[in-house]
Design an enzyme around this catalytic site. Sequence first.
Site, mmCIF file in Angstrom:
data_model
loop_
_atom_site.group_PDB
_atom_site.id
_atom_site.type_symbol
_atom_site.label_atom_id
_atom_site.label_comp_id
_atom_site.label_asym_id
_atom_site.label_seq_id
_atom_site.Cartn_x
_atom_site.Cartn_y
_atom_site.Cartn_z
ATOM 1 N N GLY A 1 0.823 -1.202 0.000
ATOM 2 C CA GLY A 1 0.000 0.000 0.000
ATOM 3 C C GLY A 1 0.859 1.254 0.000
ATOM 4 O O GLY A 1 2.034 1.229 -0.394
ATOM 5 N N SER A 2 0.290 2.332 0.526
ATOM 6 C CA SER A 2 0.919 3.653 0.401
ATOM 7 C C SER A 2 2.251 3.789 1.113
ATOM 8 O O SER A 2 2.919 4.818 0.958
ATOM 9 C CB SER A 2 -0.025 4.716 0.969
ATOM 10 O OG SER A 2 -1.326 4.513 0.464
ATOM 11 N N ALA A 3 2.609 2.825 1.904
ATOM 12 C CA ALA A 3 3.844 2.943 2.672
ATOM 13 C C ALA A 3 5.046 3.227 1.779
ATOM 14 O O ALA A 3 6.015 3.846 2.200
ATOM 15 C CB ALA A 3 4.091 1.661 3.485
#
Lengths: 687, 392
Positions: A384-386
């Site tokens: 994900g956005s990590a």
Amino acid sequence: MKKKSHLPFRLNVLFFLIFLLFSLLILQLGVVQILTGEEAQRVLDETEETVTSVPVPRGEMYDRNGNIIVENTPKYAITYTPPKHVQPDEKLDVAQKLASYIKKDDGDVTKRDKKDYWILINHEEAYAKLSDEEKAEMDNEEEYYAVLDRITDGELAQLTEADLEVIAVKRELDQAIELTPHIVKNEEVTDTEYATVAEHLSEMPGVNVTTDWERHLPFHPTFSNFVGGLTSHDEGILRDKADFYLTRQYSRNDRVGKSFLEEQYETILSGQKELYRHITDSQNNILGTELVHEGKQGKSLVLTIDMELQKKIDQIVEEELTIAIENHPGKNRFMKDALVVMMNPKTGEVLSITGKRYYRATDEEPAHVKDESYRVVYDAHLPGSAIKGATVLAGFQSGVINKSTTFFDRPIKIAGTPWKSSYDTLRSVNYLSALERSSNVFMYFIAMRMGGDYTYVENAPLDYDSDAFRQMRNYFKQFGLGIETGIDLPYEATGYEGEVYSPGFLMDYAIGQYEPFTALQLAQYISTIANDGYRVKPHLVKEIRESNNNGELGPIYKVMEPEVINRIEMDQEYIDAVQNGLYRVFNGTRGTAAGTFADKPYVAAGKTGTAQNMIYENGQLVEETENLTLVGYAPYDNPEIAFSIIVPNVGVRTRTGINNKIGERILDAYFELNEEKEGEGEEEVDN
Amino acid sequence: MSRDNTRYNIDYFLLFIVLLLGVVSCLSLYTLQDFLPAKLMETKFYLRQIVWYILGAFTIVVMMILDYDRLRKVAWFLYGVGVLSLAGLYVLPETIALELNGARGWYQTPFGTIQPAEFMKVFLIIILAHVITSHNEKRKEPRFLDDIWLLLKITLISIPPIGLVAMQPDLGSAVVFASIVGFLVLVSGIRWRILLLIGALVAALLGMIAGLYLLFPELVNTVLKDTIFAHVFERFEAFFDPNQNADQSGYQINKALLAIGSGQLLGKGLMNIEVYNIPERHSDMIFTVIAEQAGFLGASFVVTLFFLLIYRIIHTALACKDPFGSYLCTGVVGMITYQVIQNIGMSIKLLPITGLPLPFISSGGSSLIAYMMMIGLVLNVKSRTRTYMFDD
């Protein structure tokens, strides 16, 4: 006396013949003793050298504070060292005596073992099974196999319990290599067995009593996965690496590390065996034995792990995982793992490595959590956005954005793909607010521009240079995403590369929604940003120490220095900019993790992540889940700790916030522990 | 013969040789004791041998009490007893009739094991000497047919003991019997023509078998397999190529050669044995003990002792005016000669390995007592031979 006249003559003829025969005897005796005597003596005087090795205790493992993680505990063992050219009946004799003194589990005894033994003790009966014609046709080996075939189960049933024990012991003796000690029994040798065998050693040539070592892990199961395992004596050296071991004076039945640190540092831990040279004459008598090479105890490892921290993190993760699952048993029914890595971003020293799996209650056992920390390096999940820090840096470096670039965040539509959006319509965002508020659309535009399309038109197809995918991946790999981190383990997963290079997938890739990574890769990625672009190898071993005999750490043999694998291409200016964005995630007014971290006494930076992870069964969507991730580091100004957290398959809309909760608690725990240690340190100074 | 001269004429030289052989025997066994395999260590062979020699001395005395001439009266009886005792091995239960080393040749008695074949050797010598003497006494001018008739009688008498022993199977003893018969036939007065013919026939037969074997080894192997002759062939194969036949006998001969060879000229000295684990070293392979420790000189000395022993017995046979006595001595010579040549010959790879003890030296009671009986016989013959002033 005519009748007798023939006698003297014939007797004299006879005597003459006898004289000739005896002369022949003396002649041949002369040939054997005088002509070839020296040669016979030379054969007798010939000596043979055999080098054998005696194992030394294996090195131990300590944590960074000197707490012992793996130690050797002694246990009784009974060994057999066969003389040269030992005869089968002598071995049988030893086996029978030894079996009468010790209990030996006969679980390994095969039917073939039983048959061999049956033939050994019932030789005539066995060979009576063959007819004379058959014997005439077969050679010795064929005869033996034919006899093996004809032994009935009934006959094998004649073997008593005692016989089976003899067979089990003899099996061990048969495995022994001449002049090299072989362990016959080292499990559960009782005091009585030890004493009885010791008393009767003289009856059993080659048998000895000694002590063997057993690995003991006082913190088990904490970190046990990463310690790894040893093969048993029966398994011996790893077959696929047999040449490696055999060229290093290993014996085939040596115990070797078969996974994780025990395997990785096998040659360090195993030490150097004592080598003896035995000189035997042609009669196989040992004339002398000399120590050729003094053995060296295996070296010990000081790990980078802080066991105190490790235990705390394990506990935190276990608690949070259990709470999240038990509070939402329905929605979280696919949730089971939580993975956490903590490392020093500058040195690559891994401080703790946690993987927990929740097992739901079954008929056999209640619900419980198991330590499966190996998943940190084995399992890859969509992050994900990590990983958006990497996307923004890729954008800067490729020149498709600069610090003043803004995009208007709203749902967008490319021809042939579904609508794509951030979690909300964020309106105008630059790189800072895009990171702070986790704008997907900002990342989409970076991806589109890298693909060559600078003009977005709703529902229009994109201009797209598929080389952009390679370019983006290349940037990501500089952070360790999708490539080996270089950790000191025999194996680590690198994730999977998607095979479809369409622009829609590149856009997904830019928000961590296309290719999965391991928790360790995420930790290296965030460390690289924290460490001003220097990608450092994570490592588990801090120092290698000599062992001294009293089981304490000896002098330092080698210190594992931080090893920079590469520096990312991006300018320091851009790295600073992204660091600033990550700061705002944790501390900005609208930061996605600011609620958790803004008020902490320490200043942390990082990035949250949520990856959609739909669970399908037979093509039917059965649950919407998300991988919740968090990467970060602290203190912001001078990072000493970086971490990554992955909790896959959290039910959508359960609002657990488990990634942030774990993040908060592990950072708190780290700084508390630090303070305690500093406190202790100051006391020491005061004293 | 008349015995007006009652002076006993004892052959002290012969006795002295036997005594020396006894000393060699006991000494060899004593030095070997510590080098025996573990399972034999318990038995003190040299002590046993000393006891057997003492019993042997009594045997000699007993054998000398009665005039050997009287043996002719009981010759058939002894022969009968001997043959029956050999036959008994096949009839009596296994608890009494023992099988050792794969041959059924021993009786179990409270005093130990007895090997009837050893005594049969003595009885065979007596009966053949008797039959030949009687035959010649009746025919002052033997015709050709008389010779054939004598040969037939000898053959008929010899077949039962040789057959019974060969079936045990104990081929070694069977050949000893045959050699006794052979020596006696040679001196029995049968015409040279017949003897040469028989010799030629035997040689031709052996040559044929050997030729067959060389040409069709597999055929011979198949035909002979599981007969006692298969064993003989194995021995020959081991003899010709001991390294290829690493079975017991190949191993045995290699070890024996190593031990004897390394003794060299002067030997290694008493109690210095370097070669271990020669199978049957205390019995059939005793010569390796002597040759290793005493070297060529010691080994030759022992061979010479045997030669002197035989010389003394032949001397007795020649001096004896009574054909029966001469024949007895000749039979004894036949037995000793063959056994000595065979046993030492196999130890130094002159002959194939055959399980035969070295007379007077190998450990073993039955055989020693049997040899002592024969020595007693020879001394008896000698002592009752009147010597004349101008004789000899």
